[in-house]
Design a protein around this motif. Sequence first.
Motif, PDB file in Angstrom:
ATOM      1  N   ALA A 288       0.966  -1.061  -0.040  1.00  0.00           N
ATOM      2  CA  ALA A 288       0.031   0.015   0.120  1.00  0.00           C
ATOM      3  C   ALA A 288       0.885   1.391  -0.077  1.00  0.00           C
ATOM      4  O   ALA A 288       0.634   2.204  -0.534  1.00  0.00           O
ATOM      5  CB  ALA A 288      -0.955   0.139   1.066  1.00  0.00           C
ATOM      6  N   LEU A 289       1.956   1.215   0.734  1.00  0.00           N
ATOM      7  CA  LEU A 289       2.889   2.246   0.697  1.00  0.00           C
ATOM      8  C   LEU A 289       3.443   2.625  -0.674  1.00  0.00           C
ATOM      9  O   LEU A 289       3.805   3.876  -0.961  1.00  0.00           O
ATOM     10  CB  LEU A 289       3.862   2.097   1.958  1.00  0.00           C
ATOM     11  CG  LEU A 289       3.344   2.544   3.519  1.00  0.00           C
ATOM     12  CD1 LEU A 289       4.580   1.908   4.405  1.00  0.00           C
ATOM     13  CD2 LEU A 289       2.917   3.970   3.354  1.00  0.00           C
ATOM     14  N   VAL A 290       4.030   1.579  -1.194  1.00  0.00           N
ATOM     15  CA  VAL A 290       4.717   1.530  -2.346  1.00  0.00           C
ATOM     16  C   VAL A 290       3.731   2.198  -3.522  1.00  0.00           C
ATOM     17  O   VAL A 290       4.207   3.166  -4.175  1.00  0.00           O
ATOM     18  CB  VAL A 290       5.099   0.149  -2.760  1.00  0.00           C
ATOM     19  CG1 VAL A 290       5.613   0.257  -4.342  1.00  0.00           C
ATOM     20  CG2 VAL A 290       6.338  -0.158  -1.963  1.00  0.00           C
ATOM     21  N   LEU A 291       2.567   1.744  -3.419  1.00  0.00           N
ATOM     22  CA  LEU A 291       1.666   2.218  -4.195  1.00  0.00           C
ATOM     23  C   LEU A 291       1.197   3.731  -4.023  1.00  0.00           C
ATOM     24  O   LEU A 291       1.192   4.581  -5.095  1.00  0.00           O
ATOM     25  CB  LEU A 291       0.307   1.378  -4.303  1.00  0.00           C
ATOM     26  CG  LEU A 291       0.360  -0.021  -5.161  1.00  0.00           C
ATOM     27  CD1 LEU A 291      -1.106  -0.653  -4.632  1.00  0.00           C
ATOM     28  CD2 LEU A 291       0.509   0.171  -6.454  1.00  0.00           C
ATOM     29  N   GLY A 292       1.460   4.162  -2.983  1.00  0.00           N
ATOM     30  CA  GLY A 292       0.723   5.474  -2.201  1.00  0.00           C
ATOM     31  C   GLY A 292       2.202   6.311  -2.921  1.00  0.00           C
ATOM     32  O   GLY A 292       1.615   7.354  -3.569  1.00  0.00           O
ATOM     33  N   ALA A 293       3.344   6.007  -2.762  1.00  0.00           N
ATOM     34  CA  ALA A 293       4.337   6.600  -3.231  1.00  0.00           C
ATOM     35  C   ALA A 293       4.268   6.869  -4.727  1.00  0.00           C
ATOM     36  O   ALA A 293       4.777   7.839  -5.359  1.00  0.00           O
ATOM     37  CB  ALA A 293       5.809   5.647  -2.912  1.00  0.00           C
ATOM     38  N   GLY A 294       4.004   5.868  -5.639  1.00  0.00           N
ATOM     39  CA  GLY A 294       3.761   5.958  -6.949  1.00  0.00           C
ATOM     40  C   GLY A 294       2.657   7.165  -7.148  1.00  0.00           C
ATOM     41  O   GLY A 294       3.001   7.631  -8.272  1.00  0.00           O
ATOM     42  N   TRP A 295       1.664   7.105  -6.316  1.00  0.00           N
ATOM     43  CA  TRP A 295       0.484   8.198  -6.773  1.00  0.00           C
ATOM     44  C   TRP A 295       0.919   9.407  -6.336  1.00  0.00           C
ATOM     45  O   TRP A 295       0.687  10.511  -6.837  1.00  0.00           O
ATOM     46  CB  TRP A 295      -0.571   7.769  -6.104  1.00  0.00           C
ATOM     47  CG  TRP A 295      -1.437   6.585  -6.421  1.00  0.00           C
ATOM     48  CD1 TRP A 295      -1.701   5.366  -6.253  1.00  0.00           C
ATOM     49  CD2 TRP A 295      -2.509   6.648  -7.560  1.00  0.00           C
ATOM     50  NE1 TRP A 295      -2.553   4.679  -6.922  1.00  0.00           N
ATOM     51  CE2 TRP A 295      -2.965   5.645  -7.841  1.00  0.00           C
ATOM     52  CE3 TRP A 295      -2.689   7.985  -8.508  1.00  0.00           C
ATOM     53  CZ2 TRP A 295      -3.990   5.371  -8.717  1.00  0.00           C
ATOM     54  CZ3 TRP A 295      -3.845   7.718  -9.408  1.00  0.00           C
ATOM     55  CH2 TRP A 295      -4.500   6.328  -9.795  1.00  0.00           C
ATOM     56  N   PHE A 296       1.911   9.519  -5.417  1.00  0.00           N
ATOM     57  CA  PHE A 296       2.556  10.920  -5.270  1.00  0.00           C
ATOM     58  C   PHE A 296       3.356  11.314  -5.998  1.00  0.00           C
ATOM     59  O   PHE A 296       3.419  12.804  -6.678  1.00  0.00           O
ATOM     60  CB  PHE A 296       3.238  10.792  -3.701  1.00  0.00           C
ATOM     61  CG  PHE A 296       2.646  11.045  -2.438  1.00  0.00           C
ATOM     62  CD1 PHE A 296       1.918  12.116  -2.063  1.00  0.00           C
ATOM     63  CD2 PHE A 296       2.518  10.039  -1.471  1.00  0.00           C
ATOM     64  CE1 PHE A 296       1.198  12.449  -0.876  1.00  0.00           C
ATOM     65  CE2 PHE A 296       1.811  10.360  -0.266  1.00  0.00           C
ATOM     66  CZ  PHE A 296       1.312  11.516  -0.189  1.00  0.00           C
ATOM     67  N   VAL A 297       4.057  10.531  -6.796  1.00  0.00           N
ATOM     68  CA  VAL A 297       4.977  10.893  -7.931  1.00  0.00           C
ATOM     69  C   VAL A 297       3.890  11.523  -9.211  1.00  0.00           C
ATOM     70  O   VAL A 297       4.333  12.515  -9.799  1.00  0.00           O
ATOM     71  CB  VAL A 297       5.565   9.601  -8.590  1.00  0.00           C
ATOM     72  CG1 VAL A 297       6.294  10.209  -9.521  1.00  0.00           C
ATOM     73  CG2 VAL A 297       6.838   9.473  -7.433  1.00  0.00           C
ATOM     74  N   VAL A 298       2.970  10.668  -9.360  1.00  0.00           N
ATOM     75  CA  VAL A 298       1.892  11.330 -10.231  1.00  0.00           C
ATOM     76  C   VAL A 298       1.366  12.336  -9.913  1.00  0.00           C
ATOM     77  O   VAL A 298       1.069  13.249 -10.963  1.00  0.00           O
ATOM     78  CB  VAL A 298       0.680  10.049 -10.546  1.00  0.00           C
ATOM     79  CG1 VAL A 298      -0.371  10.617 -11.619  1.00  0.00           C
ATOM     80  CG2 VAL A 298       1.575   8.641 -11.060  1.00  0.00           C
ATOM     81  N   ALA A 299       0.939  12.743  -8.673  1.00  0.00           N
ATOM     82  CA  ALA A 299       0.213  13.987  -8.387  1.00  0.00           C
ATOM     83  C   ALA A 299       1.267  14.972  -8.374  1.00  0.00           C
ATOM     84  O   ALA A 299       0.876  16.206  -9.010  1.00  0.00           O
ATOM     85  CB  ALA A 299      -0.185  13.645  -6.795  1.00  0.00           C
ATOM     86  N   GLY A 300       2.613  14.875  -7.988  1.00  0.00           N
ATOM     87  CA  GLY A 300       3.457  16.018  -8.200  1.00  0.00           C
ATOM     88  C   GLY A 300       3.761  16.230  -9.812  1.00  0.00           C
ATOM     89  O   GLY A 300       3.834  17.486  -9.986  1.00  0.00           O
ATOM     90  N   PHE A 301       3.881  15.331 -10.520  1.00  0.00           N
ATOM     91  CA  PHE A 301       3.966  15.346 -11.918  1.00  0.00           C
ATOM     92  C   PHE A 301       2.572  16.286 -12.326  1.00  0.00           C
ATOM     93  O   PHE A 301       2.687  17.277 -13.282  1.00  0.00           O
ATOM     94  CB  PHE A 301       4.110  14.203 -12.818  1.00  0.00           C
ATOM     95  CG  PHE A 301       4.193  14.371 -14.089  1.00  0.00           C
ATOM     96  CD1 PHE A 301       5.461  14.918 -14.746  1.00  0.00           C
ATOM     97  CD2 PHE A 301       3.221  14.138 -15.192  1.00  0.00           C
ATOM     98  CE1 PHE A 301       5.631  15.173 -16.190  1.00  0.00           C
ATOM     99  CE2 PHE A 301       3.361  14.159 -16.459  1.00  0.00           C
ATOM    100  CZ  PHE A 301       4.566  14.462 -17.165  1.00  0.00           C
TER     101      PHE A 301
END
Length: 280
Positions: free
Chosen positions: A248-261
């Motif tokens: 869940a944390l790894v997926l969340g980190a991926g979503w944070f990257v997408v959000a930042g972009f």
Amino acid sequence: MPESTTPASSGRVSGGRVSTARVITAAARGALADLRTIYTPFTWTVGWLGRIIMQVIFFALIGTLLGSRDAVIYLFVGQAVMATVTECFMAIPSTTWERRTGTLALLTAAPGPLWPVFVGRSLQWLPSGVATGSIVLLAVGPFFGVTWSLGAGLLLVPALAVVAVSTYAVALTLAAVVLRGPRWRNVVSNLSVLVVMLLSGATVPVTTWPNWLQALAQVLPVTHGLEAIRVLEVDGVVREVWPLLGLALVLGAGWFVVAGFAFTLFGEAGRRDGTIDFEE
């Protein structure tokens, strides 16, 4: 939902630059001020928490009508976790508050990225969401047969925090898109909660859906966080929970990257064509 009266602050600039952590911290102070404006201890307890408890009980009673104790527990746990998720998705409308109050143009003109501001700007929903889910599961759950071993109970709040943080990343991604059309903020927020509730295993098992929807559910961090909480409730086995929370944390980190972009693209487009202004 009340609109924000506290614009985000990026802190004092030193040498033309300011650290990302400082920006997030300053924005988070504005977020906490918003929370104090929206709720008092009384209105949060009676208004918000009382409403959520009634909602969770409603779904649990569906299990009673089905004559299945397992269904009662399944629905109760799923909806209690969804209470945390629902608050995290409030970041979608609260992100647009900057545009409504006219401060978004100033943030965009500032010499720095937008994403740290918005990461901190709606953080108020996370502690509120974790508190809501924890109270429902620990205080109300035993009345519906939802019990926890000592080890499971100690890990429950951190597990809900993982759900909140990772779901917040998904909400920020959608918020970056909604900034282009802020009038859709509540529609997108409500639809997002509904989709997550249907796909993540909160109301029916993920395996109920066609394969392509099951695959979509796997990219939602809450799917794995909720599964971890169900393991804690059923088996009280802490060891098996860590891989699920880690995923869940790894997926969340991926979503944070997408959000930042997404926030970066929005800011660059606004600086280039001057389209950022008050909400229409």
